[in-house]
Scaffold this motif. Sequence first.
Motif, PDB file in Angstrom:
ATOM      1  N   ILE A 164       0.846  -1.202   0.000  1.00 49.27           N
ATOM      2  CA  ILE A 164       0.000   0.000   0.000  1.00 49.27           C
ATOM      3  C   ILE A 164       0.872   1.239   0.000  1.00 49.27           C
ATOM      4  O   ILE A 164       1.902   1.293   0.696  1.00 49.27           O
ATOM      5  CB  ILE A 164      -0.998   0.012   1.180  1.00 49.27           C
ATOM      6  CG1 ILE A 164      -1.906   1.238   1.064  1.00 49.27           C
ATOM      7  CG2 ILE A 164      -0.304  -0.027   2.534  1.00 49.27           C
ATOM      8  CD1 ILE A 164      -3.209   1.121   1.788  1.00 49.27           C
ATOM      9  N   ASP A 165       0.455   2.238  -0.756  1.00 46.21           N
ATOM     10  CA  ASP A 165       1.144   3.526  -0.763  1.00 46.21           C
ATOM     11  C   ASP A 165       0.851   4.221   0.570  1.00 46.21           C
ATOM     12  O   ASP A 165      -0.313   4.396   0.942  1.00 46.21           O
ATOM     13  CB  ASP A 165       0.626   4.359  -1.944  1.00 46.21           C
ATOM     14  CG  ASP A 165       1.485   5.590  -2.204  1.00 46.21           C
ATOM     15  OD1 ASP A 165       1.842   6.272  -1.223  1.00 46.21           O
ATOM     16  OD2 ASP A 165       1.769   5.867  -3.380  1.00 46.21           O
ATOM     17  N   ALA A 166       1.899   4.623   1.285  1.00 50.18           N
ATOM     18  CA  ALA A 166       1.726   5.267   2.598  1.00 50.18           C
ATOM     19  C   ALA A 166       0.862   6.526   2.497  1.00 50.18           C
ATOM     20  O   ALA A 166       0.213   6.922   3.469  1.00 50.18           O
ATOM     21  CB  ALA A 166       3.086   5.598   3.204  1.00 50.18           C
ATOM     22  N   ARG A 167       0.836   7.150   1.309  1.00 48.47           N
ATOM     23  CA  ARG A 167      -0.021   8.337   1.149  1.00 48.47           C
ATOM     24  C   ARG A 167      -1.491   7.964   1.233  1.00 48.47           C
ATOM     25  O   ARG A 167      -2.323   8.765   1.682  1.00 48.47           O
ATOM     26  CB  ARG A 167       0.274   9.028  -0.191  1.00 48.47           C
ATOM     27  CG  ARG A 167       1.695   9.605  -0.259  1.00 48.47           C
ATOM     28  CD  ARG A 167       2.004  10.095  -1.656  1.00 48.47           C
ATOM     29  NE  ARG A 167       1.923   8.996  -2.627  1.00 48.47           N
ATOM     30  CZ  ARG A 167       1.999   9.157  -3.951  1.00 48.47           C
ATOM     31  NH1 ARG A 167       2.156  10.362  -4.466  1.00 48.47           N
ATOM     32  NH2 ARG A 167       1.930   8.113  -4.753  1.00 48.47           N
ATOM     33  N   ASP A 168      -1.834   6.747   0.814  1.00 42.99           N
ATOM     34  CA  ASP A 168      -3.221   6.291   0.955  1.00 42.99           C
ATOM     35  C   ASP A 168      -3.570   6.075   2.427  1.00 42.99           C
ATOM     36  O   ASP A 168      -4.670   6.409   2.868  1.00 42.99           O
ATOM     37  CB  ASP A 168      -3.441   5.003   0.158  1.00 42.99           C
ATOM     38  CG  ASP A 168      -3.542   5.255  -1.340  1.00 42.99           C
ATOM     39  OD1 ASP A 168      -4.019   6.341  -1.735  1.00 42.99           O
ATOM     40  OD2 ASP A 168      -3.146   4.365  -2.118  1.00 42.99           O
ATOM     41  N   VAL A 169      -2.623   5.508   3.176  1.00 43.14           N
ATOM     42  CA  VAL A 169      -2.847   5.334   4.622  1.00 43.14           C
ATOM     43  C   VAL A 169      -3.101   6.707   5.254  1.00 43.14           C
ATOM     44  O   VAL A 169      -4.006   6.888   6.066  1.00 43.14           O
ATOM     45  CB  VAL A 169      -1.633   4.646   5.288  1.00 43.14           C
ATOM     46  CG1 VAL A 169      -1.871   4.484   6.788  1.00 43.14           C
ATOM     47  CG2 VAL A 169      -1.340   3.300   4.626  1.00 43.14           C
ATOM     48  N   ALA A 170      -2.293   7.682   4.845  1.00 43.17           N
ATOM     49  CA  ALA A 170      -2.429   9.036   5.391  1.00 43.17           C
ATOM     50  C   ALA A 170      -3.771   9.660   5.023  1.00 43.17           C
ATOM     51  O   ALA A 170      -4.400  10.331   5.849  1.00 43.17           O
ATOM     52  CB  ALA A 170      -1.285   9.904   4.862  1.00 43.17           C
ATOM     53  N   GLY A 257     -10.651  -1.857   3.032  1.00 45.03           N
ATOM     54  CA  GLY A 257     -10.588  -0.652   3.856  1.00 45.03           C
ATOM     55  C   GLY A 257     -10.522   0.654   3.080  1.00 45.03           C
ATOM     56  O   GLY A 257     -11.167   1.647   3.450  1.00 45.03           O
ATOM     57  N   MET A 258      -9.753   0.667   1.998  1.00 46.13           N
ATOM     58  CA  MET A 258      -9.646   1.898   1.204  1.00 46.13           C
ATOM     59  C   MET A 258     -11.015   2.316   0.689  1.00 46.13           C
ATOM     60  O   MET A 258     -11.407   3.485   0.778  1.00 46.13           O
ATOM     61  CB  MET A 258      -8.704   1.689   0.006  1.00 46.13           C
ATOM     62  CG  MET A 258      -7.235   1.717   0.320  1.00 46.13           C
ATOM     63  SD  MET A 258      -6.679   3.315   0.947  1.00 46.13           S
ATOM     64  CE  MET A 258      -7.140   4.406  -0.383  1.00 46.13           C
ATOM     65  N   ARG A 259     -11.737   1.341   0.140  1.00 47.20           N
ATOM     66  CA  ARG A 259     -13.062   1.643  -0.425  1.00 47.20           C
ATOM     67  C   ARG A 259     -14.044   2.038   0.686  1.00 47.20           C
ATOM     68  O   ARG A 259     -14.857   2.951   0.508  1.00 47.20           O
ATOM     69  CB  ARG A 259     -13.558   0.415  -1.205  1.00 47.20           C
ATOM     70  CG  ARG A 259     -14.720   0.698  -2.086  1.00 47.20           C
ATOM     71  CD  ARG A 259     -14.847  -0.248  -3.257  1.00 47.20           C
ATOM     72  NE  ARG A 259     -13.978   0.065  -4.372  1.00 47.20           N
ATOM     73  CZ  ARG A 259     -14.078   1.149  -5.135  1.00 47.20           C
ATOM     74  NH1 ARG A 259     -15.016   2.039  -4.913  1.00 47.20           N
ATOM     75  NH2 ARG A 259     -13.243   1.373  -6.119  1.00 47.20           N
TER      76      ARG A 259
END
Length: 280
Positions: A164-170, A257-259
């Motif tokens: 996962i791109d850490a920017r997505d986590v952020a 989770g992203m969705r």
Amino acid sequence: MILVTGATGTVGSATVAALRAKDVDLRAASRSPEKAMALGVPAVELDWDRPETLAGAVAGVEKAFLLTPVTNQLGSMTRAFVDAAKQAGVRHVVKLSAIGAGPESIALGRQHGAGEEVIQSSGLDWTMLQPNSFAQNFVNYYGVDPAGDCTVSLPLGDGKASWIDARDVAEVAAAVLTDDGHNGKTYVLTGPTALSAAEALATLGEALGHTYTYVDVSEDESRRAMDEAGIPAWLIDAYSELNAVIKNGYASGVAPGMREVLDREGRTFAEFARDLAAGR
Ligand SMILES: NC(=O)c1ccc[n+]([C@@H]2O[C@H](COP(=O)([O-])OP(=O)(O)OC[C@H]3O[C@@H](n4cnc5c(N)ncnc54)[C@H](OP(=O)(O)O)[C@@H]3O)[C@@H](O)[C@H]2O)c1
């Protein structure tokens, strides 16, 4: 007021940027407030090795993003934070945890599980973010040199992971910290597809115009390299367990989770690579 701990690191700095874009009242915590001030927001000292800094960091805070460094003391660290947070009247803690966190997990997951347990039994509102391994690890830990060709030695075989791109986590963290409806929720965060280390390196090489050659090494060789790099024994054991999880394909699942939070998929590894090449 929202407090972002670990604000100068990979996820923390992106979380500060995502919250700044939402124009909310914000404070960044670091062992070095001068360093955190470079993020363009008010800063406060927080040093996990100096628990006396906790009270000042959480004073006046309503919601806190709890990002802890990699440690084998996560239960007690979280306990100290929760005690200070309750004292200060903090209402909601959003914890950066890890995928699979819990008592039956590998060591890093057990540490995060212990932290989750402390927060969940605290009486505070909480949200858990459980990301898979970050795409950024290739640059931060695996030795990819954005400026030139290199070999990358890892004990991951052809195991795939949904990096996962850490920017997505952020961006998930920023949404959870500013929108309602996330209390008591756990979000498992992965990228949209799974790639082996060799595939990820080929993707990075294409974007950056370099050749990154994957060298598959044994666990013993990997342990020796970590030892030579000065990594403590407990962390060598923990990283070796994590590497075995990836090698055996257990990190390849794609989670919702992203969705659930942002109504979109995570960035692809190719997008991460293209942005890295563009200096973003
Ligand atoms: N990497 C992954 O693939 C992955 C996957 C899932 C979960 N995680 C979890 O993500 C977290 C790490 O996030 P990250 O990669 O964004 O971190 P990072 O880039 O390593 O940054 C760590 C932050 O912690 C701060 N810090 C370090 N030691 C500290 C101390 N003693 N007291 C106070 N602050 C301290 C540093 O700030 P200052 O130096 O400014 O104080 C820095 O901002 C860990 O909990 C890890 O388990 C990582």
